[in-house]
Design an enzyme around this catalytic site. Sequence first.
Site, PDB file in Angstrom:
ATOM      1  N   GLU B  60       0.816  -1.204   0.000  1.00  0.00           N
ATOM      2  CA  GLU B  60       0.000   0.000   0.000  1.00  0.00           C
ATOM      3  C   GLU B  60       0.858   1.265   0.000  1.00  0.00           C
ATOM      4  O   GLU B  60       0.541   2.252  -0.662  1.00  0.00           O
ATOM      5  CB  GLU B  60      -0.931  -0.005   1.223  1.00  0.00           C
ATOM      6  CG  GLU B  60      -1.984  -1.105   1.203  1.00  0.00           C
ATOM      7  CD  GLU B  60      -1.443  -2.486   1.567  1.00  0.00           C
ATOM      8  OE1 GLU B  60      -0.268  -2.603   1.996  1.00  0.00           O
ATOM      9  OE2 GLU B  60      -2.195  -3.465   1.425  1.00  0.00           O
ATOM     10  N   HIS B 129     -11.356  -5.409   7.107  1.00  0.00           N
ATOM     11  CA  HIS B 129     -11.946  -5.010   5.827  1.00  0.00           C
ATOM     12  C   HIS B 129     -13.088  -4.002   6.000  1.00  0.00           C
ATOM     13  O   HIS B 129     -13.615  -3.520   5.010  1.00  0.00           O
ATOM     14  CB  HIS B 129     -12.499  -6.226   5.084  1.00  0.00           C
ATOM     15  CG  HIS B 129     -11.450  -7.139   4.519  1.00  0.00           C
ATOM     16  ND1 HIS B 129     -10.594  -7.874   5.315  1.00  0.00           N
ATOM     17  CD2 HIS B 129     -11.112  -7.441   3.250  1.00  0.00           C
ATOM     18  CE1 HIS B 129      -9.786  -8.595   4.540  1.00  0.00           C
ATOM     19  NE2 HIS B 129     -10.080  -8.348   3.279  1.00  0.00           N
TER      20      HIS B 129
END
Lengths: 363, 326
Positions: B60, B129
């Site tokens: 990321e 998530h």
Amino acid sequence: MTALSPQFLPEHGAAVPRSVLLPDGTPRPGVVPSLDDDQVVAALELMLLSRAFDEKAFSLQRQGRFGTFSPVHGQEASVVGSAFAVEPGHDWIVPQYRELPALLRHGLPLESFMQTFMGDPRGGAIPPGVNLLPIQIGLAAQLPQAVGLAWGRRLRGDDAVVLVYVGDGASSEGDFHEACNLAGVLRAPVVFLLQNNGWAISTPRSRQSAAATLAARAPGYGFPGVLVDGNDLLAVHAVVAEAVTRARAGDGPTLVESLTYRVGAHNTADDPSRYVPGDALREWQERDPLSRVRGYLRARGSWDDEREIHAAERIRARIDAAVRVVESTPPPGAPALFDHVSAQLSDRQRRQRADLLAQPETT
Amino acid sequence: MTSMTMLEAINATLRDEMARDDRVLLLGQDVAQLGGVFRATEGLLERFGPDRVVDMPLAEAVIVGAAIGLAAAGLVPVAEMQFLGFSHQAFHQIGAQLARMRYRSQGRFPMPVVLRAPFGGGVRTPELHSEALEAQFVQSPGLQVVMPATAADAKGLLQTAIRQPDPVLFCEPLRGYRLVRDEVPDGDAPVPFGTARVAREGDDVTIIAWSAAVHVARRAADRLAEENISAAVLDLRTLVPLDEAGILDAVAATGRAVVVHEAPFTGGFGAEVVATISDGAFYSLEAPVARVCPPDTPYPAGKIEDYYLPSVERVVAAARATVKAP
């Protein structure tokens, strides 16, 4: 003028994977297996359980009885072979999330694993004496923790080794580099088992790294790397056992790249037919890690159809029993939001808990 | 106008913006070949090619850091965090780098970067998530935080995000991707940042929300109407910049307010909304401002997430109590 030519070239990172068994299960000439037949039978049964559980979990998920789940299919030799190289109750395993048979081998109840993937927080409980850190959803985050764990066990005076799993995709994360670097500096007793299964969801290995092998990164951190045929149970075991011996002796970490393939989907929400080439998939299906072990044991008279049938029956019974247990367990209630958040709830959390429990919908 | 889901609106807007401006490119995990794990970028690789729709390594921080460099090179990157919950792995590149590059370079490097990030609960995901992390990002001055609730706003706010010069965290509610469907204006319809939307008119109490919680607030308002309580719903649309005047007007009109969000209570953006009301509409208030949000506990596993998320019932109860307060 002297030409400034590089000493380290990409081609130095290429290697032939270490292997013990040929695809039909025949041992390479002169290789002495590192597991005896009883151990290989036990390993095969664990691999069969893993394969059967994948199917069961997918079927339950399609019926709405199981959550999002990542199958092991194709990687059983890699996971089981490595797990058999560490000692449950003494050594530690630090998982990512696709290593069910290693967790079972180390003592995690199947029911706990199932609860986790059914959305029950109580599945996170790891019984005392079971040397596992929790399943890790944040990719590569487990690696620095594994190094700290290995370091800490050495500081505490025992000779435990930490086996930590990671994938080819997660090896692109910064945490991978930082963990390997620290492990090298500390000569930490840790084995990095990098399962290169070819895919990070839809992203192929070739887009993760331009390096010929991921194992070749290890010398850059000051420790050895090994490339092993990840569909060869005995090769994975032998390589990881060597790495564990080195680690236990104080010789530091090893990076093992286990070359395997994600034959199944990334998870139950994924449709690999959109991106996995059919010919590659077929090629790897033909290199099935279970068939190879069966072939090996059959040739030695230690496996046959009857044993396979009995094993399948035992496995089905174990899985069905676990399904019954978890499905008959009363669901967690609203108070479970607050369980284990901290040693003591703050006044504010206590008030929040009381307010929540006072709601008609939560009683 | 065309009826679209939020996901369809995002996909179409990305396509149109890439066609409009060839500096726009997409990068992220699984965005190209797969078309995104939610199919938000489906068909874009085929249309625009691999130089403009790029599958990135699984990291990321490098996705955000590379977007900073791309922007410095004159491109307009739209990067995807596959889930906002994983943006922590990029937080140093977002908070300490992206947000302040214009300031650090004293204007030399503005950052026309959009970070798209699905987030939010209610869909029984695995751990990490579903987290609603928006309040963590509003503390990064320079970064704008955009939270559409409707398909029309997903389009209009995304158009603005891509066309204006500063970095944007564009949070897309997971459970709204396919469930939220509304009429989306055709063609250019950018929605300016910092303009809250009155999602429902009402006289007795103002419910303030953003993203998926707007729909909870609207259903609560329907329920309250059955009790003859007229609830207004204000959709903030963007947290940074914040439509202070919109909040103060809406609260002054009813004298009562309830703030709803999916992030934990303490330090949640609701606290900022309440402080804003206290600063600017204190003398219009008839009752304390209520907050309906999860407790200060980690985002829970699927079987108990309904206890955690703000429910219609809890919003109704809070609004009712607010209206009945002396």
